[in-house]
Design an enzyme around this catalytic site. Structure first.
Site, mmCIF file in Angstrom:
data_model
loop_
_atom_site.group_PDB
_atom_site.id
_atom_site.type_symbol
_atom_site.label_atom_id
_atom_site.label_comp_id
_atom_site.label_asym_id
_atom_site.label_seq_id
_atom_site.Cartn_x
_atom_site.Cartn_y
_atom_site.Cartn_z
ATOM 1 N N GLN A 169 -39.627 -3.777 -40.703
ATOM 2 C CA GLN A 169 -38.329 -3.535 -41.328
ATOM 3 C C GLN A 169 -37.231 -3.364 -40.283
ATOM 4 O O GLN A 169 -36.190 -2.768 -40.556
ATOM 5 C CB GLN A 169 -38.394 -2.301 -42.225
ATOM 6 C CG GLN A 169 -39.275 -2.532 -43.448
ATOM 7 C CD GLN A 169 -39.261 -1.335 -44.380
ATOM 8 O OE1 GLN A 169 -38.231 -0.998 -44.967
ATOM 9 N NE2 GLN A 169 -40.405 -0.686 -44.515
ATOM 10 N N ASP B 249 -36.861 9.598 -38.107
ATOM 11 C CA ASP B 249 -37.008 8.651 -39.211
ATOM 12 C C ASP B 249 -36.575 7.262 -38.728
ATOM 13 O O ASP B 249 -35.757 7.147 -37.815
ATOM 14 C CB ASP B 249 -36.088 9.118 -40.346
ATOM 15 C CG ASP B 249 -36.353 8.380 -41.639
ATOM 16 O OD1 ASP B 249 -37.402 7.733 -41.762
ATOM 17 O OD2 ASP B 249 -35.487 8.461 -42.536
ATOM 18 N N GLU B 250 -37.096 6.212 -39.321
ATOM 19 C CA GLU B 250 -36.684 4.835 -38.982
ATOM 20 C C GLU B 250 -36.743 4.589 -37.475
ATOM 21 O O GLU B 250 -35.792 4.062 -36.883
ATOM 22 C CB GLU B 250 -35.266 4.548 -39.486
ATOM 23 C CG GLU B 250 -35.037 4.801 -40.962
ATOM 24 C CD GLU B 250 -35.490 3.671 -41.861
ATOM 25 O OE1 GLU B 250 -36.309 2.826 -41.415
ATOM 26 O OE2 GLU B 250 -35.043 3.635 -43.020
ATOM 27 N N ARG C 274 -37.929 -4.152 -51.889
ATOM 28 C CA ARG C 274 -37.104 -3.168 -52.600
ATOM 29 C C ARG C 274 -37.473 -3.133 -54.072
ATOM 30 O O ARG C 274 -37.098 -2.215 -54.794
ATOM 31 C CB ARG C 274 -35.598 -3.493 -52.507
ATOM 32 C CG ARG C 274 -34.990 -3.537 -51.133
ATOM 33 C CD ARG C 274 -35.256 -2.321 -50.333
ATOM 34 N NE ARG C 274 -36.429 -2.505 -49.491
ATOM 35 C CZ ARG C 274 -37.122 -1.521 -48.926
ATOM 36 N NH1 ARG C 274 -36.776 -0.274 -49.142
ATOM 37 N NH2 ARG C 274 -38.170 -1.764 -48.185
ATOM 38 N N LYS D 234 -42.682 7.582 -46.858
ATOM 39 C CA LYS D 234 -42.460 8.137 -45.520
ATOM 40 C C LYS D 234 -41.511 9.333 -45.527
ATOM 41 O O LYS D 234 -41.710 10.280 -44.776
ATOM 42 C CB LYS D 234 -41.951 7.059 -44.567
ATOM 43 C CG LYS D 234 -40.556 6.609 -44.839
ATOM 44 C CD LYS D 234 -40.134 5.535 -43.865
ATOM 45 C CE LYS D 234 -38.844 4.896 -44.281
ATOM 46 N NZ LYS D 234 -37.684 5.798 -44.166
ATOM 47 N N THR D 235 -40.509 9.288 -46.394
ATOM 48 C CA THR D 235 -39.605 10.436 -46.459
ATOM 49 C C THR D 235 -40.368 11.670 -46.919
ATOM 50 O O THR D 235 -40.174 12.769 -46.423
ATOM 51 C CB THR D 235 -38.441 10.150 -47.420
ATOM 52 O OG1 THR D 235 -37.877 8.893 -47.074
ATOM 53 C CG2 THR D 235 -37.384 11.216 -47.312
#
Length: 765
Positions: free
Chosen positions: A256, A225-226, A606, A40-41
């Site tokens: 998340q 973002d997020e 992770r 996503k980044t």
DNA sequence: ACATAACAGTTTTTT
DNA sequence: ACTGTTATGT
């Protein structure tokens, strides 16, 4: 960068279809639902580069907001690499920093604030709440400042002002009043808290359409973002800023979402879809991080949450190693198990830095740290006591703040007698009263003493001298404020306040504290071209995690919350027991339980290669040891993805491996290790203390472990008697390795858990 | 003003 | 068990 990115194909190279779709989508509202490890980044940064080079959007018309400085920096770095100076003028920053910049620029349009306003952190906030309670004559025992503060914070996250706050019950009514006074106090101190930065920006936009319009025209494209972590206030902020074109590109993953308790509301994703029915929705489902097995396990876990949009995550990393689940006897053996495993992984080509050990609560880090220290292995600890919240650092920041903004009475209050200089509680009170009577601010009153020697004052000679002394210092600092650099100012303060004498008392702790002061000094010195206000803002908005050196090749210890956004080849998740994960405070409500599950999901995802899940048989909480139950989340993972057997088999194994536990139960009163700081700040310098390898002595029964029993000796309902506790009834009895653990309700002593072999219980009729 | 004793409150904490 | 805060005594 020489290389031109105006070549469209180069810009899109290496992106999968969904990613490409997101990067090249027509401007307008766009919702990207991005699974863990789905890049996503990358999509966000490529999107920005694409807007600039292909859509010809001037970079200064683009704003990208994140939650952390780290994420902002990462994005900025990648953009620098992608497009270099072609992105001059781009705004990339956290919500808070971006809002702070807007507010700073608009102080003329803000009621009650001038451009020197400071940002209060949680400690300062608590002081303000206490003061508000005092002014309202409310008992801070009955209305705990922390509770009040959380009520105020929740309100601000929901864009609720004191006037709007619903006094629906008594507590809420009190909160409303405290909130009201709290806000007034902040204004009086020319200070805002973190939440104010967001809320005041929205309030400003609502009050002043002309100001809003200015920013709407400036920022034609907003990227977030997020997004699942936004609260209502942030959502409203984005909504206003993006209008009227609504070029708003948001990336998030409701699975998340782990910050509900801070006001984050992943339902903002649904709100977004309702708000912008025309929004394009793109799912990023390909995972580039984990093996299939890890991904399957994570998916199986998260599927247990109701009401979610299922994403079909997939990876090309077929197969993989099974997830290992282990039971350890207690937290100490849990730590040993982790370390043993890390050491054996070293032989298989992993390096220490590839490993992360995650836990639900910070308190769990202690046993782990002790194990690392015991083996002399280095580790990186994320979180714990933050640099900027250490007492000595807060003191110095308070000094700087008072010099920068004398209206800040909270900071003044902190430093006026730190180091102690004879200005006690009473003197401070009468200073306050005197100032109030004269209509001055406390700092103003102090300065009168220094600058107008003949001023009438109510102090005794002794108090006057103490106050004068401090006032003269303060006056001197204010005089040099505008000429001196931050470093010079700090040096002057340190010297005149004789701060070192105060903080460095020669003990290890004192030396550590002084070392922290010097570290802060070097931060200040490095900021030589920064104005004092810029420096203070940076210090307020930067967290310690941003300064954490990544270089060190050592395992990382961190909470599951802190793990979000990171990846590691090997992940250990410890303390997988009911009451810990899920946490005991989050087990009753479905939504809270769902969040705990998401936390576990975040932990699992992770991992790139290996996952180790550990639960213990018994654990010590707040000094009391109790038997645990394996986390229900373990049962969410299909057995074929795991090795280590089912709960019973694991437990049996623990019993068989059991070696030392029976001797460990009695803590020797002599030795206590105060496991402190990781990073190497503090060393236990108990000089000459003999290494303790000897076991605590057991008076009777000594030595040789008995073979594991097959059945319990005691049964529920039996009446028993104990030499010390008297008569009682057996509530429960179960086998614990080589021993039996009996839970007995004693008539006089209450409920106790006892080891059968030591308790010497007698069955009575 | 400072030392000590009693005491409450111990999930997570991007800013 | 531990820590940080506040009430109390010297």
């Amino acid at each position: 960068m020489m290389e031109t990115t105006s070549d469209r194909s180069a810009l899109l190279e290496g992106l999968n279809e969904a990613q490409r779709e997101a990067v090249t989508a027509e401007p307008g509202p766009i919702l990207v639902l991005a699974g863990p490890g789905s890049g996503k980044t990358r999509v966000l940064t490529q999107r920005i580069a694409y807007l600039v080079s292909e859509v010809q959007v001037p970079p200064w018309q683009i704003m990208a907001v994140t939650f952390t400085n780290k994420a902002a920096r990462e994005m900025a770095d990648r953009l620098e690499f992608l497009a270099g100076n072609r992105l001059r003028g781009l705004t990339v920053g956290t919500f808070h920093a971006t809002c702070a910049r807007v507010l700073r620029r608009e102080t003329d349009n803000l009621e009650g604030y001038d451009r020197d306003f400071v940002i209060f952190d949680r400690d300062d906030q608590l002081q303000v709440v206490k003061q508000a309670l005092a002014e309202l004559n409310l008992d801070d025992k009955k209305f705990q400042p922390a509770k009040m503060l959380s009520g105020i914070g929740n309100a601000k996250n929901e864009l609720v002002t004191p006037e709007m706050y619903a006094a629906s019950n008594y507590i809420a009514e009190v909160t409303k009043r405290v909130y009201d006074v709290y806000q007034q106090l902040l204004v009086a101190n020319n200070a805002m808290d973190f939440d104010d930065l967001l809320m005041n920006t929205v309030l400003l936009f609502d009050a002043r359409p002309d100001v809003l319009q200015k920013y709407q025209e400036r920022y034609r494209h907003v990227l977030v973002d997020e997004f699942q972590d936004t609260n209502t206030t942030q959502y409203e902020l984005l909504k206003r800023l993006a209008a009227p074109q609504n070029n708003i590109f948001v990336v998030g993953d409701s699975d998340q979402s782990i910050y509900k308790w801070r006001g984050a509301d992943f339902r903002n994703i649904n709100r977004f879809r309702q708000q912008y029915p025309e929004a394009e929705m793109i799912l990023l489902e390909q995972n580039y991080r984990s093996t299939q097995i890890i991904l399957d396990a994570a998916k199986a876990v998260i599927r247990h949450n109701a009401d979610r949009v299922d994403k079909e995550l997939f990876t090309e990393r077929r197969g993989g190693q099974q997830i290992e689940i282990h039971e350890a006897y207690n937290e100490k053996e849990e730590a040993d198990l982790v370390l043993d495993t890390i050491q054996s992984l070293m032989l298989k080509g992993y390096s220490p830095g590839d490993c992360a050990v995650m836990y639900r609560t910070n308190a769990q880090s202690r046993a782990l740290e002790e194990a690392f220290l015991g083996r002399g292995m280095p580790y990186r600890l994320v979180g714990a006591t933050r640099f900027y919240s250490r007492r000595e650092i807060k003191d110095l920041i308070a000094y700087l703040r008072v010099v920068h903004n004398p209206a800040d009475a909270i900071s003044l209050n902190r430093i006026i007698n730190t180091p102690t200089r004879g200005i006690g509680r009473k003197t401070q009170q009468s200073l306050q009263q005197w100032a109030r009577r004269k209509g001055w601010q406390p700092a103003e009153a102090l300065l009168k003493l220094a600058t107008e020697p003949e001023v009438q004052h109510p102090f005794s000679t002794r108090a006057y001298n103490a106050l004068l002394d401090f006032a003269q210092m303060l006056n001197a600092w204010l005089t040099v404020r505008d000429e001196a650099t931050v470093g010079e100012l700090l040096d002057l303060i340190l010297e005149q306040a004789q701060y070192r004498n105060y903080i460095d008392d020669g003990t290890d702790e004192g030396q550590d504290r002084w070392a922290n002061v010097m570290e802060f000094r070097s931060v200040a010195t490095l900021a030589e071209d920064m104005e004092l206000n810029e420096f203070l803002e940076q210090v307020a908005l930067v967290s310690e995690q941003d300064n954490l050196e990544e270089s060190q090749n050592a395992p990382t210890l961190l909470t599951l919350h802190a793990a979000k956004g990171l990846e590691f080849r090997v992940v250990f998740i410890t303390g997988l027991e009911e009451g810990i994960l899920p946490h005991s405070r989050s087990m009753d409500e479905m939504e809270e339980l769902a969040e705990e599950r998401r936390l576990f999901y975040v932990g699992l995802t992770r991992a790139q290669d290996r996952v180790f899940l550990i639960h213990t048989f018994r654990r010590t909480f707040y000094g009391e040891s109790s038997v645990g139950t394996p986390s229900r989340f373990l049962g969410n993972i299909p057995p074929e993805l795991t090795s280590g057997g089912d709960t019973r088999e694991r437990h049996q194994e623990t019993i068989e491996k059991a070696s030392s536990w029976r001797w460990e139960e009695s803590p020797s009163p002599s030795r206590r290790r105060s496991g402190r700081q990781g990073g190497g700040n503090r060393r236990g310098s108990s000089r000459g203390s003999g290494r303790v390898t000897s076991r605590p002595h057991r008076p009777a029964g000594e030595a040789k472990p008995e073979p594991a029993k097959k059945e319990t000796e005691f049964r529920t309902g039996q009446k028993v008697s104990h030499a010390k506790f008297g008569k009682g009834i057996v509530i429960e009895s179960k086998l614990t390795g080589s021993d039996e653990e009996v839970t007995v309700a004693f008539k006089s002593e209450g409920i106790k858990k006892l080891a059968a072999s030591f308790a010497n219980l007698k069955v009575i009729e």
